[in-house]
Design a protein around this motif. Sequence first.
Motif, PDB file in Angstrom:
ATOM      1  N   LEU A 166      38.852 -41.470 -34.568  1.00 13.32           N
ATOM      2  CA  LEU A 166      38.556 -40.883 -33.394  1.00 13.32           C
ATOM      3  C   LEU A 166      38.527 -41.046 -32.046  1.00 13.32           C
ATOM      4  O   LEU A 166      39.398 -40.258 -30.976  1.00 13.32           O
ATOM      5  CB  LEU A 166      37.002 -41.778 -33.356  1.00 13.32           C
ATOM      6  CG  LEU A 166      35.964 -41.099 -34.621  1.00 13.32           C
ATOM      7  CD1 LEU A 166      34.123 -41.159 -34.551  1.00 13.32           C
ATOM      8  CD2 LEU A 166      36.367 -39.370 -34.424  1.00 13.32           C
ATOM      9  N   LEU A 169      42.818 -39.664 -31.813  1.00 20.41           N
ATOM     10  CA  LEU A 169      42.179 -38.327 -30.472  1.00 20.41           C
ATOM     11  C   LEU A 169      42.150 -38.146 -29.874  1.00 20.41           C
ATOM     12  O   LEU A 169      42.858 -37.581 -28.677  1.00 20.41           O
ATOM     13  CB  LEU A 169      41.819 -37.782 -31.940  1.00 20.41           C
ATOM     14  CG  LEU A 169      42.197 -37.228 -33.166  1.00 20.41           C
ATOM     15  CD1 LEU A 169      40.668 -36.664 -34.445  1.00 20.41           C
ATOM     16  CD2 LEU A 169      42.761 -36.702 -33.478  1.00 20.41           C
ATOM     17  N   THR A 173      45.317 -37.144 -26.877  1.00 17.38           N
ATOM     18  CA  THR A 173      43.844 -35.610 -25.527  1.00 17.38           C
ATOM     19  C   THR A 173      44.725 -36.644 -24.221  1.00 17.38           C
ATOM     20  O   THR A 173      44.609 -35.370 -23.421  1.00 17.38           O
ATOM     21  CB  THR A 173      42.345 -34.979 -25.739  1.00 17.38           C
ATOM     22  OG1 THR A 173      42.479 -34.985 -27.369  1.00 17.38           O
ATOM     23  CG2 THR A 173      42.512 -34.137 -24.837  1.00 17.38           C
ATOM     24  N   ALA A 209      43.003 -28.445 -28.804  1.00 15.86           N
ATOM     25  CA  ALA A 209      42.595 -29.026 -30.325  1.00 15.86           C
ATOM     26  C   ALA A 209      42.653 -30.266 -30.738  1.00 15.86           C
ATOM     27  O   ALA A 209      41.627 -30.253 -31.432  1.00 15.86           O
ATOM     28  CB  ALA A 209      44.527 -27.705 -30.676  1.00 15.86           C
ATOM     29  N   LEU A 210      43.370 -30.933 -30.244  1.00 12.92           N
ATOM     30  CA  LEU A 210      43.203 -31.994 -30.678  1.00 12.92           C
ATOM     31  C   LEU A 210      41.250 -32.984 -30.409  1.00 12.92           C
ATOM     32  O   LEU A 210      41.184 -33.560 -31.069  1.00 12.92           O
ATOM     33  CB  LEU A 210      44.333 -33.463 -29.919  1.00 12.92           C
ATOM     34  CG  LEU A 210      45.102 -32.647 -30.852  1.00 12.92           C
ATOM     35  CD1 LEU A 210      46.590 -33.438 -29.663  1.00 12.92           C
ATOM     36  CD2 LEU A 210      45.674 -33.553 -31.710  1.00 12.92           C
ATOM     37  N   ALA A 212      38.786 -30.745 -30.485  1.00 12.29           N
ATOM     38  CA  ALA A 212      38.094 -30.231 -30.980  1.00 12.29           C
ATOM     39  C   ALA A 212      37.725 -31.219 -31.942  1.00 12.29           C
ATOM     40  O   ALA A 212      36.981 -31.267 -32.636  1.00 12.29           O
ATOM     41  CB  ALA A 212      38.437 -28.613 -30.754  1.00 12.29           C
ATOM     42  N   ILE A 213      39.418 -31.471 -32.494  1.00 13.64           N
ATOM     43  CA  ILE A 213      38.908 -31.885 -33.822  1.00 13.64           C
ATOM     44  C   ILE A 213      37.963 -33.458 -33.879  1.00 13.64           C
ATOM     45  O   ILE A 213      37.238 -33.830 -34.552  1.00 13.64           O
ATOM     46  CB  ILE A 213      40.362 -32.135 -34.637  1.00 13.64           C
ATOM     47  CG1 ILE A 213      41.232 -30.936 -34.675  1.00 13.64           C
ATOM     48  CG2 ILE A 213      40.676 -33.373 -35.453  1.00 13.64           C
ATOM     49  CD1 ILE A 213      42.790 -30.895 -35.061  1.00 13.64           C
ATOM     50  N   GLY A 214      38.771 -34.190 -32.721  1.00 13.56           N
ATOM     51  CA  GLY A 214      37.466 -35.113 -32.591  1.00 13.56           C
ATOM     52  C   GLY A 214      36.306 -34.905 -32.386  1.00 13.56           C
ATOM     53  O   GLY A 214      35.050 -35.977 -32.467  1.00 13.56           O
ATOM     54  N   LEU A 216      34.457 -32.337 -34.122  1.00 11.55           N
ATOM     55  CA  LEU A 216      34.169 -32.879 -35.062  1.00 11.55           C
ATOM     56  C   LEU A 216      33.408 -33.362 -35.513  1.00 11.55           C
ATOM     57  O   LEU A 216      32.829 -33.585 -37.152  1.00 11.55           O
ATOM     58  CB  LEU A 216      34.890 -31.322 -35.814  1.00 11.55           C
ATOM     59  CG  LEU A 216      34.721 -29.638 -34.978  1.00 11.55           C
ATOM     60  CD1 LEU A 216      36.310 -29.030 -35.835  1.00 11.55           C
ATOM     61  CD2 LEU A 216      33.413 -29.586 -35.645  1.00 11.55           C
ATOM     62  N   ALA A 217      34.770 -35.029 -35.485  1.00 13.44           N
ATOM     63  CA  ALA A 217      34.749 -35.876 -36.269  1.00 13.44           C
ATOM     64  C   ALA A 217      33.801 -37.435 -35.489  1.00 13.44           C
ATOM     65  O   ALA A 217      33.310 -37.980 -36.379  1.00 13.44           O
ATOM     66  CB  ALA A 217      36.141 -36.118 -36.194  1.00 13.44           C
ATOM     67  N   SER A 218      33.201 -36.455 -34.711  1.00 13.34           N
ATOM     68  CA  SER A 218      32.504 -37.992 -33.418  1.00 13.34           C
ATOM     69  C   SER A 218      30.780 -38.079 -34.758  1.00 13.34           C
ATOM     70  O   SER A 218      30.772 -39.414 -34.509  1.00 13.34           O
ATOM     71  CB  SER A 218      32.319 -37.655 -32.523  1.00 13.34           C
ATOM     72  OG  SER A 218      31.087 -36.375 -32.409  1.00 13.34           O
TER      73      SER A 218
END
Length: 283
Positions: A166, A169, A173, A209-210, A212-214, A216-218
Amino acid sequence: MTAGETVSGLLELTRPVNVIAASVLTFIGAFVAGGIVDQPFAVAAAVGATGLAVGAGNAMNDYFDREIDQINRPDRAIPRGAVSPRGALVFSVVLFGLAVLLAVSLPWTAIGIAAINLIALVAYTEFFKGLPGVGNALVAYLVGSTFLFGAAAVGDVGPAVVLFLLAALATLTREIVKDVEDVEGDREEGLNTLPIAIGERRALWIAAALLAIGVLASPLPYLLGYFGAVYLVLVVPAVLIMFGGTVQSFDDPTVGQSWLKYGMFLATLAFVVGRGSMELGLF
């Protein structure tokens, strides 16, 4: 320059806010691994080594970046004459030496992480900073690895792996946004950063985009049982601030990366409180 101005300049070279932030992340890594009560000396050594190494790396970065900072950051310590280039280099070496002395007192896994990180800090500006995306990824690894280092200092690194991802990422960003902010000076210096190589807008979309991945993973630290529900209460505004910073970066990268920094600090607070609530059995 007076002695006081020189001392102030040396302190400025370390980026005290970054030093404190990295030290806190190391502490959290140890906290998540459950070692702050049983192994306080190992935790203190890991936190101290992290702070000294980050300060040393920042000072060395300013030494190598002294010419480009004449364009991008003329108010920094070396360009404005508060610290000489040689003084900055010597100061950096001393801090690195102190960091090594603390790190060698830790378990072998932590020593290995520290060795990799020290090499990366020294090599970053000279070899990797100007490579599109590579320098950004290295900085992201270094920030995230503070969690791993803290956990390795006291035991199992497993619980810190999610935090590493986390943090990496979010940092990646912000590093891309910072490169967009510094395009003028970097192009003048002949660096080939990601925004220069592929364009500023494309680089910002990659950053988005990076993040956004973070985002979703938070929730993972909560879902995996590492943090209590209060973590979610704090991490939501942190995520919103970082998302707002990413959007803002398309119009003003300077403001955008500042928002990202504040969001990252709030996320760090979420890690602390979230884990603390679990330890105390509150939420």
